[in-house]
Scaffold this motif. Structure first.
Motif, PDB file in Angstrom:
ATOM      1  N   ILE A  40       6.053  -0.978   1.402  1.00  0.00           N
ATOM      2  CA  ILE A  40       5.247  -0.452   2.507  1.00  0.00           C
ATOM      3  C   ILE A  40       4.343  -1.576   2.996  1.00  0.00           C
ATOM      4  CG2 ILE A  40       3.426   1.184   3.154  1.00  0.00           C
ATOM      5  CD1 ILE A  40       4.570   3.070   1.003  1.00  0.00           C
ATOM      6  N   GLY A  41       4.312  -1.774   4.308  1.00  0.00           N
ATOM      7  CA  GLY A  41       3.462  -2.810   4.878  1.00  0.00           C
ATOM      8  C   GLY A  41       2.784  -2.329   6.146  1.00  0.00           C
ATOM      9  N   LYS A  42       1.795  -3.098   6.597  1.00  0.00           N
ATOM     10  CA  LYS A  42       1.083  -2.779   7.827  1.00  0.00           C
ATOM     11  C   LYS A  42       1.333  -3.887   8.837  1.00  0.00           C
ATOM     12  CE  LYS A  42      -3.210  -5.212   6.853  1.00  0.00           C
ATOM     13  NZ  LYS A  42      -2.586  -6.054   5.864  1.00  0.00           N
ATOM     14  N   LYS A  63      10.656 -13.193  -3.451  1.00  0.00           N
ATOM     15  CA  LYS A  63      10.280 -11.782  -3.535  1.00  0.00           C
ATOM     16  C   LYS A  63      10.696 -11.036  -2.270  1.00  0.00           C
ATOM     17  CE  LYS A  63       6.242  -8.787  -4.062  1.00  0.00           C
ATOM     18  NZ  LYS A  63       4.790  -8.730  -4.297  1.00  0.00           N
ATOM     19  N   VAL A  64      10.435 -11.620  -1.101  1.00  0.00           N
ATOM     20  CA  VAL A  64      10.790 -10.982   0.173  1.00  0.00           C
ATOM     21  C   VAL A  64      12.305 -10.944   0.326  1.00  0.00           C
ATOM     22  CG1 VAL A  64      10.521 -11.103   2.673  1.00  0.00           C
ATOM     23  CG2 VAL A  64       8.618 -11.744   1.183  1.00  0.00           C
ATOM     24  N   TRP A  65      12.976 -12.015  -0.082  1.00  0.00           N
ATOM     25  CA  TRP A  65      14.441 -12.079   0.002  1.00  0.00           C
ATOM     26  C   TRP A  65      15.071 -10.929  -0.786  1.00  0.00           C
ATOM     27  CZ3 TRP A  65      18.709 -12.472  -3.090  1.00  0.00           C
ATOM     28  CH2 TRP A  65      19.883 -12.916  -2.492  1.00  0.00           C
ATOM     29  N   TYR A 100       8.318  -3.226  -4.548  1.00  0.00           N
ATOM     30  CA  TYR A 100       8.011  -4.594  -4.127  1.00  0.00           C
ATOM     31  C   TYR A 100       6.571  -4.781  -3.634  1.00  0.00           C
ATOM     32  CZ  TYR A 100      12.961  -5.524  -4.617  1.00  0.00           C
ATOM     33  OH  TYR A 100      14.222  -5.686  -5.132  1.00  0.00           O
ATOM     34  N   ASN A 101       5.756  -3.749  -3.725  1.00  0.00           N
ATOM     35  CA  ASN A 101       4.323  -3.923  -3.477  1.00  0.00           C
ATOM     36  C   ASN A 101       3.632  -4.299  -4.783  1.00  0.00           C
ATOM     37  OD1 ASN A 101       4.971  -1.610  -1.184  1.00  0.00           O
ATOM     38  ND2 ASN A 101       3.363  -3.038  -0.565  1.00  0.00           N
ATOM     39  N   ILE A 102       2.470  -4.915  -4.670  1.00  0.00           N
ATOM     40  CA  ILE A 102       1.696  -5.244  -5.868  1.00  0.00           C
ATOM     41  C   ILE A 102       1.113  -3.963  -6.434  1.00  0.00           C
ATOM     42  CG2 ILE A 102      -0.405  -6.378  -6.675  1.00  0.00           C
ATOM     43  CD1 ILE A 102       0.187  -8.660  -4.809  1.00  0.00           C
ATOM     44  N   LEU A 103       1.482  -3.636  -7.667  1.00  0.00           N
ATOM     45  CA  LEU A 103       1.007  -2.426  -8.333  1.00  0.00           C
ATOM     46  C   LEU A 103       0.239  -2.831  -9.586  1.00  0.00           C
ATOM     47  CD1 LEU A 103       4.345  -0.406  -8.080  1.00  0.00           C
ATOM     48  CD2 LEU A 103       2.390  -0.288  -6.533  1.00  0.00           C
ATOM     49  N   LEU A 104      -0.951  -2.303  -9.746  1.00  0.00           N
ATOM     50  CA  LEU A 104      -1.817  -2.726 -10.844  1.00  0.00           C
ATOM     51  C   LEU A 104      -2.030  -1.586 -11.827  1.00  0.00           C
ATOM     52  CD1 LEU A 104      -4.505  -4.548  -8.696  1.00  0.00           C
ATOM     53  CD2 LEU A 104      -2.389  -5.474  -9.636  1.00  0.00           C
ATOM     54  N   LYS A 105      -2.070  -1.943 -13.100  1.00  0.00           N
ATOM     55  CA  LYS A 105      -2.357  -0.975 -14.153  1.00  0.00           C
ATOM     56  C   LYS A 105      -3.612  -1.422 -14.892  1.00  0.00           C
ATOM     57  CE  LYS A 105       2.473   0.305 -14.959  1.00  0.00           C
ATOM     58  NZ  LYS A 105       3.560   0.376 -15.957  1.00  0.00           N
ATOM     59  N   GLU A 305      -4.491 -11.002  -0.284  1.00  0.00           N
ATOM     60  CA  GLU A 305      -4.919  -9.855   0.522  1.00  0.00           C
ATOM     61  C   GLU A 305      -4.367  -8.557  -0.042  1.00  0.00           C
ATOM     62  OE1 GLU A 305      -3.906  -8.394   4.973  1.00  0.00           O
ATOM     63  OE2 GLU A 305      -4.987 -10.312   4.837  1.00  0.00           O
ATOM     64  N   GLU A 306      -3.088  -8.571  -0.399  1.00  0.00           N
ATOM     65  CA  GLU A 306      -2.469  -7.362  -0.938  1.00  0.00           C
ATOM     66  C   GLU A 306      -3.092  -6.992  -2.277  1.00  0.00           C
ATOM     67  OE1 GLU A 306       1.986  -5.582  -1.975  1.00  0.00           O
ATOM     68  OE2 GLU A 306       1.775  -7.564  -1.038  1.00  0.00           O
ATOM     69  N   PHE A 307      -3.406  -8.016  -3.082  1.00  0.00           N
ATOM     70  CA  PHE A 307      -4.019  -7.734  -4.380  1.00  0.00           C
ATOM     71  C   PHE A 307      -5.408  -7.127  -4.209  1.00  0.00           C
ATOM     72  CE2 PHE A 307      -6.979  -8.962  -7.716  1.00  0.00           C
ATOM     73  CZ  PHE A 307      -6.376  -8.368  -8.817  1.00  0.00           C
ATOM     74  N   VAL A 308      -6.229  -7.702  -3.322  1.00  0.00           N
ATOM     75  CA  VAL A 308      -7.583  -7.186  -3.099  1.00  0.00           C
ATOM     76  C   VAL A 308      -7.534  -5.713  -2.691  1.00  0.00           C
ATOM     77  CG1 VAL A 308      -9.613  -7.358  -1.608  1.00  0.00           C
ATOM     78  CG2 VAL A 308      -8.626  -9.423  -2.597  1.00  0.00           C
ATOM     79  N   LEU A 309      -6.647  -5.383  -1.776  1.00  0.00           N
ATOM     80  CA  LEU A 309      -6.528  -3.996  -1.331  1.00  0.00           C
ATOM     81  C   LEU A 309      -6.071  -3.086  -2.467  1.00  0.00           C
ATOM     82  CD1 LEU A 309      -4.958  -4.552   2.195  1.00  0.00           C
ATOM     83  CD2 LEU A 309      -7.220  -3.584   1.709  1.00  0.00           C
TER      84      LEU A 309
END
Length: 613
Positions: A40-42, A63-65, A100-105, A305-309
């Motif tokens: 998911i992206g903006k 990663k994008v490939w 493929y989004n950054i997911l944090l635990k 940016e993706e990590f901060v969000l």
């Protein structure tokens, strides 16, 4: 990596669908063939952003490939503004957790500072609390902060960290090295009573709990009382302790009342994977640290940016200051998002100097060390590659670096060396040596052009496995002249690899990186500077070693050809067969005659010459 229709047969359909997409802001939702959401992206402009994924000949990071290769279809949601798209993106990612989004635990445990029981207590960092009579301070969510605080207190107050047991081992052996370098007060000498020692431990605990300023105030009052009571030896010890605290406060990053409540965030990458470190300061002290493995590497600004969000989407609170090690393209949007989420303003800053820059560097170092464990490299190697990539404007650290150097003595024995560094380390099995064939007079530019031509001709012809891998970065031992000579050669061959030169000072030390029309200074990027210096020193060693060996071989050949009836070819046969002078001296007359293809008389003359060498 280039995406083609062979990697994903749905690309023609996806391109056609995207050509009709709106230019409004919104979110796009990538799905695989099972309909599962994988990314998911903006976007400020949906058509432009989504088109960049499916465009023919588009070069993607790994990663994008991988993501694009698995896209079967996508949905989109139009919003009124880019900010609304950002808020929606965070919400959807939290709901669907795409692959493929950054997911944090957040699976952190707790740590404690343990003050052991007994007449001579010690300060220790522990992960569990036991009913053992010891005093426990905590719990803390960061084992890192606890370890750092204990180490700092032990160092400042010179508390023992050895395995000796007191009072059992008092005066049993000589003091250890820590005592002699003033890292330990020397309890083992028997010069301190239990009461004196306990007082020092209490001061250390107070330092941990309340910080350096309050500790200095209390110790100063005690020192003045001791002086008034004529206890000058005690006053001197307190003075030294105060000075140690002040000195530690100048450099240590654990307790610092001047630091505002803030989070310091940095990302580190090593070719294929990435991780992030977050260091948290609250109330003037480092209270926590968290490391997150982010999976495949990507463009650093986008990943940060993706990590901060992602990070703040799962947090219940945020400080008023967030310190980063690089700029964010959408910093203002993210500040607006955080302000609406937490009800207070949060400022994102990238410090350029001062103690806040030291903190950003600390976060970066922790990220480097964390990723080094993952990839089996040292933190310095990880930092060197990342700093080099940043200095050269590369989207990710180079995995394979090739470096070339020319070596000659006037116009004789002209050679070149090629070294390969893989993930920051020498890969000696890929090293190559070249004898110059087409250049007759000394001309380093022409020699370098010949070597590069031969190297990449071999790449296309697949004649040597050592040339089969295309490098991510090419370095030449030379300045702008070398770069401007070789750039057209690479262009003519169709090789699209970043090319730079390595410039030395008048003392033959690495000074800068040549771009072709200028120079990039890396002196302040210590890790990158050390890496480039190591590469330049290594290629110089390989080239000059080969040149010297050729020169010796030439001199040897010249001696042999002084015999009538022996030319260069016959001399070469002997050198190739016996390799060294010692082996030739041990050869029999018949072996020399047969190998060189000469008669017995010439063979005897050869033996006479060889004996004199």
């Amino acid at each position: 990596m280039y995406i083609t229709d062979e990697h994903n047969q749905r690309l023609p359909y996806l391109r056609d669908k995207t050509s009709k997409l709106t230019t409004s802001p919104g979110c796009y939702i990538m799905k695989d063939k099972t309909g599962k959401i994988i990314y998911i992206g903006k976007a400020k402009n949906l058509r432009n952003r989504v088109t960049s994924y499916f465009r023919k000949g588009q070069d993607h990071l790994p990663k994008v490939w991988k993501m694009v290769s698995n896209v079967n279809d996508y949905d989109f949601i139009v919003t009124d503004s880019e900010f609304e798209a950002l808020v929606l993106e965070c919400s959807l990612i939290k709901l669907h957790t795409p692959k493929y989004n950054i997911l944090l635990k957040d699976d952190k445990g707790y740590s404690y500072i343990r003050v052991t029981s007994g007449p001579y207590p010690r300060l220790q960092a522990v992960l569990q609390k036991f009913d053992d009579g010891a005093e426990y301070i905590g719990p803390y969510t960061s084992s890192y902060a606890v370890k750092q605080a204990v180490e700092e207190a032990n160092k400042v107050f010179r508390l023992p960290t050895c395995t000796r047991v007191f009072p059992r081992d008092l005066k049993k052996a000589r003091p250890c090295l820590n005592y002699h370098i003033k890292r330990c007060m020397g309890v083992c000498t028997g010069e301190f009573s239990e009461e004196e020692y306990r007082t020092v431990v209490e001061q250390a605990v107070d330092y941990i709990k309340n910080g350096s300023s309050q500790s200095v105030e209390r110790l100063t009052a005690e020192m003045e009382r001791a002086a008034e009571n004529l206890e000058f030896e005690l006053a001197a010890r307190l003075r030294d302790r105060i000075n140690a605290i002040k000195k530690a406060a100048e450099s240590q990053k654990i307790i610092d009342e001047t630091v505002p409540d803030c989070d310091i965030i940095a990302i580190s990458q090593n070719v294929e994977i990435a991780c992030a470190s977050v260091i948290m300061y609250r109330g003037g002290r480092l209270t926590d640290k968290a490391d997150y493995y982010l999976g495949d590497s990507g463009e650093s600004g986008n990943m940060l940016e993706e990590f901060v969000l992602s990070y703040y989407s799962m947090k219940d609170s945020a400080p008023k200051t967030i310190i980063l090690d690089e700029e964010l393209e959408n910093a203002q949007l993210i500040e607006q998002f955080l302000r609406e989420k937490y009800g207070h303003a949060t400022h994102i800053t990238v410090p350029k100097k001062g103690h806040l820059l030291r903190l950003a560097t600390l976060a970066k170092s922790n990220a480097n060390e964390y990723i080094s464990v993952k990839v089996g490299r040292t933190g310095r190697e990880v930092a060197g590659l990342e700093e080099l990539a940043k200095a050269l404007g590369m989207s990710k650290p180079p995995e394979f670096i090739e470096c070339y150097d020319i070596s000659n003595l006037a116009s004789t024995d002209m050679v070149a060396g090629m070294v390969v560094f893989e993930n920051g380390r020498p890969c000696k099995k890929r090293y190559k040596r070249f004898s110059i064939k087409t250049v007759e007079e000394q001309n380093d530019y022409a020699c370098m052009a010949e070597v590069i031509e031969r190297r990449f001709r071999n790449y296309f012809e697949k004649t040597d496995e050592g040339f089969a891998t295309l490098p991510d970065l090419i370095l030449l031992d030379g300045g702008n002249g070398h770069v401007n000579t070789i750039a057209p050669v690479l262009k003519r061959l169709g090789i699209d690899v970043p090319l730079y030169g390595l410039v030395k000072d008048d003392k033959h030390r690495t000074r800068a990186i040549a771009t072709g029309d200028g120079e990039i200074s890396i002196v302040k990027s210590r890790s990158a500077f050390n890496l480039v210096t190591a590469i330049q020193d290594e290629v110089h060693r390989v080239a000059i070693t080969y040149q010297r060996s050729k020169r010796k071989k030439s001199a040897f050949t010249l001696e042999l050809t002084s015999v009538k009836g022996v030319g260069e070819k016959k001399a070469a046969r002997l050198i190739t067969a016996f390799k060294t002078k010692e082996a030739l001296k041990k050869a029999t007359l018949d072996e020399i005659r047969t190998t060189a293809g000469v008669n017995a008389e010439v063979a005897q003359s050869l033996m006479d010459i060889i004996a004199q060498l």
